[in-house]
Design an enzyme around this catalytic site. Structure first.
Site, PDB file in Angstrom:
ATOM      1  N   SER A  10       4.623  -2.381  -6.251  1.00 33.66           N
ATOM      2  CA  SER A  10       4.590  -0.850  -5.668  1.00 33.66           C
ATOM      3  C   SER A  10       5.719  -0.475  -5.000  1.00 33.66           C
ATOM      4  CB  SER A  10       2.985  -0.660  -4.840  1.00 33.66           C
ATOM      5  OG  SER A  10       3.254  -1.757  -3.822  1.00 33.66           O
ATOM      6  N   GLU A  12       7.647   2.361  -2.102  1.00 38.98           N
ATOM      7  CA  GLU A  12       7.254   3.593  -1.101  1.00 38.98           C
ATOM      8  C   GLU A  12       8.534   4.588  -1.107  1.00 38.98           C
ATOM      9  OE1 GLU A  12       5.002   2.499   2.361  1.00 38.98           O
ATOM     10  OE2 GLU A  12       7.130   3.078   3.648  1.00 38.98           O
ATOM     11  N   ASP A 103       2.269   6.835  14.144  1.00 41.38           N
ATOM     12  CA  ASP A 103       3.302   6.659  15.315  1.00 41.38           C
ATOM     13  C   ASP A 103       3.093   8.021  16.161  1.00 41.38           C
ATOM     14  OD1 ASP A 103       4.505   4.486  14.240  1.00 41.38           O
ATOM     15  OD2 ASP A 103       5.731   5.726  13.277  1.00 41.38           O
ATOM     16  N   PHE A 210      15.964   0.234  12.441  1.00 43.31           N
ATOM     17  CA  PHE A 210      14.624   0.209  11.962  1.00 43.31           C
ATOM     18  C   PHE A 210      14.180  -0.980  12.556  1.00 43.31           C
ATOM     19  CE2 PHE A 210      15.241   2.598   7.640  1.00 43.31           C
ATOM     20  CZ  PHE A 210      15.416   3.882   8.440  1.00 43.31           C
ATOM     21  N   HIS A 260       5.658  -5.118  -2.504  1.00 41.19           N
ATOM     22  CA  HIS A 260       5.629  -3.657  -2.103  1.00 41.19           C
ATOM     23  C   HIS A 260       6.888  -3.200  -1.581  1.00 41.19           C
ATOM     24  CE1 HIS A 260       4.061   0.493  -1.189  1.00 41.19           C
ATOM     25  NE2 HIS A 260       4.584   0.232   0.360  1.00 41.19           N
TER      26      HIS A 260
END
Length: 281
Positions: A10, A12, A103, A210, A260
């Site tokens: 998958s 994102e 968040d 990140f 993913h």
């Protein structure tokens, strides 16, 4: 035939902020559809700030004939607003949601009627039954706001028992952390698939930024190698491909149910990793 040849993947994406970004993402998606993704998910911003962009991107993916999952954040939400959004997504033909607390924007208290993602999962199940396949997040290296590793694991188990169908992890570069999470979760009765989240390495500075923000650990040897490359982008990308491909090989050999990919709205690294793994495409 490689272990990976039938493994689902998958992808994102994040909602683009400009027409140019939207056009570029369309091109990226078309390239990545060669992987025959099980679904593509689209993120929300802090406090659901990109909801409109999220839903618009989800609608485009569905129109392209690919299953799309919307991230669904409950920060600051009420039962009424969640009900409205669920109806919108259902009408769009969305079958899968990634249910998150979300968040907190800076300076934002924990307002709204949902305090935890488990509250959201339970509410969606109560409201819509089995209409949606519900994904939840989990953290092989512990959520940065968790009181302890045990507290984080218990919070994950509560989300699962509230009605999640499967889980996707924060990205990581230590396969042992993932295997330990799966093992420890199983002891708490978690039997749903736990899908590892994979972050290709294309930029050293972006990865450091990140990772500092989300609590993902970059092993010291990887950090030092990346720093040693300086501004040599080609070497960073080549090293990143080797490291992440090797990580995926270990995860697949250890029984990961699928992969993913956090694409960062780019296609080249994800396509190359999947090619090396012998995945379709």
């Amino acid at each position: 035939m490689s272990l990976a040849s039938h493994l689902p993947v998958s992808l994102e994406f994040f909602p683009p902020k400009t027409p140019e970004g939207a056009a570029k993402l369309r091109t990226v998606r078309q390239a990545l559809y060669a992987l025959k993704p099980e679904f593509c998910s689209v993120t929300f911003g802090a406090g659901g700030s990109t909801q409109e962009g999220t839903f618009a991107t989800v609608a485009e993916i569905l129109a392209e004939g690919v299953p799309a999952a919307s991230h669904f954040s409950c920060v600051g939400a009420t039962k009424a607003t969640v009900r409205t959004q669920l109806a919108t997504l259902q009408a769009m033909g969305v079958k899968r949601l990634v249910a998150l607390r979300g968040d907190l924007p800076s300076g934002y208290g924990a307002g709204g009627e949902f305090h935890y993602a488990s509250d959201l999962v339970a509410f969606i199940r109560a409201e819509t039954g089995d209409t949606f396949q519900l994904e939840v997040a989990c953290y092989p290296e512990v959520h940065p706001q968790a009181k302890s590793a045990d507290a984080d694991l218990n919070a994950f188990a509560i989300k699962v028992h509230a009605g999640a169908n499967s889980a996707m992890t924060q990205y990581f570069y230590n396969a042992d952390a993932y295997f330990r999470l799966v093992e420890d979760a199983a002891k708490l009765g978690v039997t749903i698939p736990i899908v590892p989240g994979i972050m290709p390495i294309s930029s050293s500075s972006q990865l450091m930024r990140f990772s500092d923000a989300c609590g993902a650990e970059i092993p010291r040897w990887i950090r030092l190698r990346l720093q040693g490359f300086g501004d040599d982008t080609a070497s960073i990308k080549a090293f990143g491909l080797d490291v992440v491909t090797e990580l995926c090989e270990r995860l697949i050999a250890g029984g990961a149910p699928s992969l993913h990919f956090y694409t960062m709205n780019q296609s080249l690294a994800t396509l190359e990793i999947c090619k090396r793994l012998g995945l379709p495409g």
